[in-house]
Design a protein around this motif. Structure first.
Motif, PDB file in Angstrom:
ATOM      1  N   ARG A 170     -10.347  -6.751  32.037  1.00 44.23           N
ATOM      2  CA  ARG A 170     -11.715  -6.893  31.527  1.00 44.23           C
ATOM      3  C   ARG A 170     -12.047  -8.346  31.245  1.00 44.23           C
ATOM      4  O   ARG A 170     -13.191  -8.768  31.359  1.00 44.23           O
ATOM      5  N   ARG A 171     -11.027  -9.129  30.879  1.00 40.72           N
ATOM      6  CA  ARG A 171     -11.255 -10.517  30.548  1.00 40.72           C
ATOM      7  C   ARG A 171     -11.606 -11.350  31.769  1.00 40.72           C
ATOM      8  O   ARG A 171     -12.420 -12.265  31.709  1.00 40.72           O
ATOM      9  N   TYR A 172     -10.996 -11.002  32.920  1.00 41.91           N
ATOM     10  CA  TYR A 172     -11.127 -11.868  34.100  1.00 41.91           C
ATOM     11  C   TYR A 172     -11.948 -11.238  35.236  1.00 41.91           C
ATOM     12  O   TYR A 172     -12.342 -11.977  36.150  1.00 41.91           O
ATOM     13  N   ARG A 173     -12.181  -9.956  35.219  1.00 44.07           N
ATOM     14  CA  ARG A 173     -12.953  -9.343  36.297  1.00 44.07           C
ATOM     15  C   ARG A 173     -14.419  -9.314  35.928  1.00 44.07           C
ATOM     16  O   ARG A 173     -14.798  -8.908  34.836  1.00 44.07           O
ATOM     17  N   GLY A 174     -15.263  -9.721  36.885  1.00 42.49           N
ATOM     18  CA  GLY A 174     -16.689  -9.748  36.659  1.00 42.49           C
ATOM     19  C   GLY A 174     -17.356  -8.484  37.156  1.00 42.49           C
ATOM     20  O   GLY A 174     -16.701  -7.502  37.517  1.00 42.49           O
ATOM     21  N   PRO A 175     -18.676  -8.475  37.176  1.00 38.56           N
ATOM     22  CA  PRO A 175     -19.394  -7.284  37.652  1.00 38.56           C
ATOM     23  C   PRO A 175     -19.175  -7.045  39.145  1.00 38.56           C
ATOM     24  O   PRO A 175     -18.833  -7.948  39.896  1.00 38.56           O
ATOM     25  N   ILE A 176     -19.388  -5.824  39.557  1.00 35.52           N
ATOM     26  CA  ILE A 176     -19.209  -5.464  40.956  1.00 35.52           C
ATOM     27  C   ILE A 176     -20.405  -5.945  41.787  1.00 35.52           C
ATOM     28  O   ILE A 176     -21.544  -5.711  41.423  1.00 35.52           O
TER      29      ILE A 176
END
Length: 309
Positions: free
Chosen positions: A303-309
């Motif tokens: 959650r910290r490093y993944r952005g929106p799809i």
């Protein structure tokens, strides 16, 4: 002349400083949990609808039962239990099963949904850490849903007891017999014990895996959650002609093993036979909790490093 000092003891000042700091740390978690309840109404609607549907069916069945018996009731305690007490156990199973399904779909959707609708950009702009956000989401299936289903089950069973007493009044069966076979207080204690141990602790690695998939999956989290276990079971069966992984999954879903000395077919007796000492000495419990902690830590990092799809 010496004037009295207005300074406060250092320990008192430190205690006053720690109290607001503790409130500041806990309020983001509290409001994060409130946010999940606001945004996911199925958390309380689905178990409530299941309870209403079962209660309606129970009333109809009780009316039919009274008309069929015509005042002649069996004297065998086993038959009386089957007619009077079994519906209370069935109500608990139905409501807890509905809550378990809600927990599965909620865990799969919650982190993936933030990335899909891009609302994660807004939530990350708030002073709430990723750890707090993920722990708030974990709290829903592990704490909120079990306790909510327990409360709904208690209310449903109390209404069942009241309605059955009214419907069967004057049918030749005493109200005392109905209340005795229902064993509402005993059932409530066993049910709460089952909620805490199984739904709160034993199922933790299942919810951890689903949250991890929800945080990682680029598309279709449902497929990514259930395809790997299916493939592992298939490859193991084809290559080694064994079903160890499938048995492990079924053991996790069915709950901890009841002691071999217990041969009762009654659900509540089977659940109460597993003492806390036996449950907390189960190696599978602690292995599952360690796996759960690993999945939650991975979900926080994703959650910290993944952005929106």
């Amino acid at each position: 002349m010496n004037t009295p000092s207005n300074t406060m003891p250092e320990s008192h000042v430190a205690a006053q400083a720690d109290a607001p700091a503790m409130m500041v740390r806990t309020r983001p978690f509290y409001w994060s949990v409130r946010r999940e309840l606001w945004e996911n109404r199925s958390i309380y609607f689905v178990p409530l609808i299941a309870a209403i549907v079962f209660l309606a069916g129970f009333v109809i069945n009780t009316i039919i039962l009274r008309g069929r018996m015509h005042g002649i009731w069996p004297t065998d305690p086993a038959q009386q239990h089957e007619m009077l007490a079994a519906p209370y156990e069935l109500a608990a199973v139905l409501i807890m099963g509905a809550a378990f399904l809600v927990g599965i779909f909620y865990s799969l959707e919650t982190l993936y949904g933030e990335r899909r609708d891009r609302s994660i950009l807004f939530w990350k702009s708030l002073p709430v850490s990723d750890l707090t956000a993920v722990l708030a989401k974990v709290t829903v299936p592990l704490v909120i849903l079990p306790l909510l289903s327990f409360a709904i089950t208690l209310i449903t069973q109390a209404l069942m007891l009241l309605l059955s007493s009214l419907v069967l009044l004057g049918s030749g069966l005493s109200v005392a017999t109905i209340w005795t076979h229902s064993s509402l207080f005993h059932v409530s204690g066993v049910l709460f014990y089952h909620i805490v141990t199984v739904h709160g602790l034993w199922y933790a690695p299942i919810y951890g895996w689903l949250l991890f998939v929800s945080a990682w999956a680029p598309r279709a989290p449902f497929i990514w959650a259930f395809l790997p276990p299916f493939l592992i079971c298939g490859v193991e069966n084809l290559a080694f002609k064994t079903t160890y992984f499938f048995s492990l999954l079924m053991h996790r879903l069915s709950g901890p093993e009841v002691p071999a000395t217990t041969h009762s077919s009654n659900l509540m007796h089977a659940m109460s036979a597993l003492t806390p000492a036996q449950f907390f000495s189960e190696p599978g419990l602690w292995i599952g909790l360690a796996i759960f902690a690993g999945f939650v830590a991975a979900a926080v990092r994703l959650r910290r490093y993944r952005g929106p799809i």
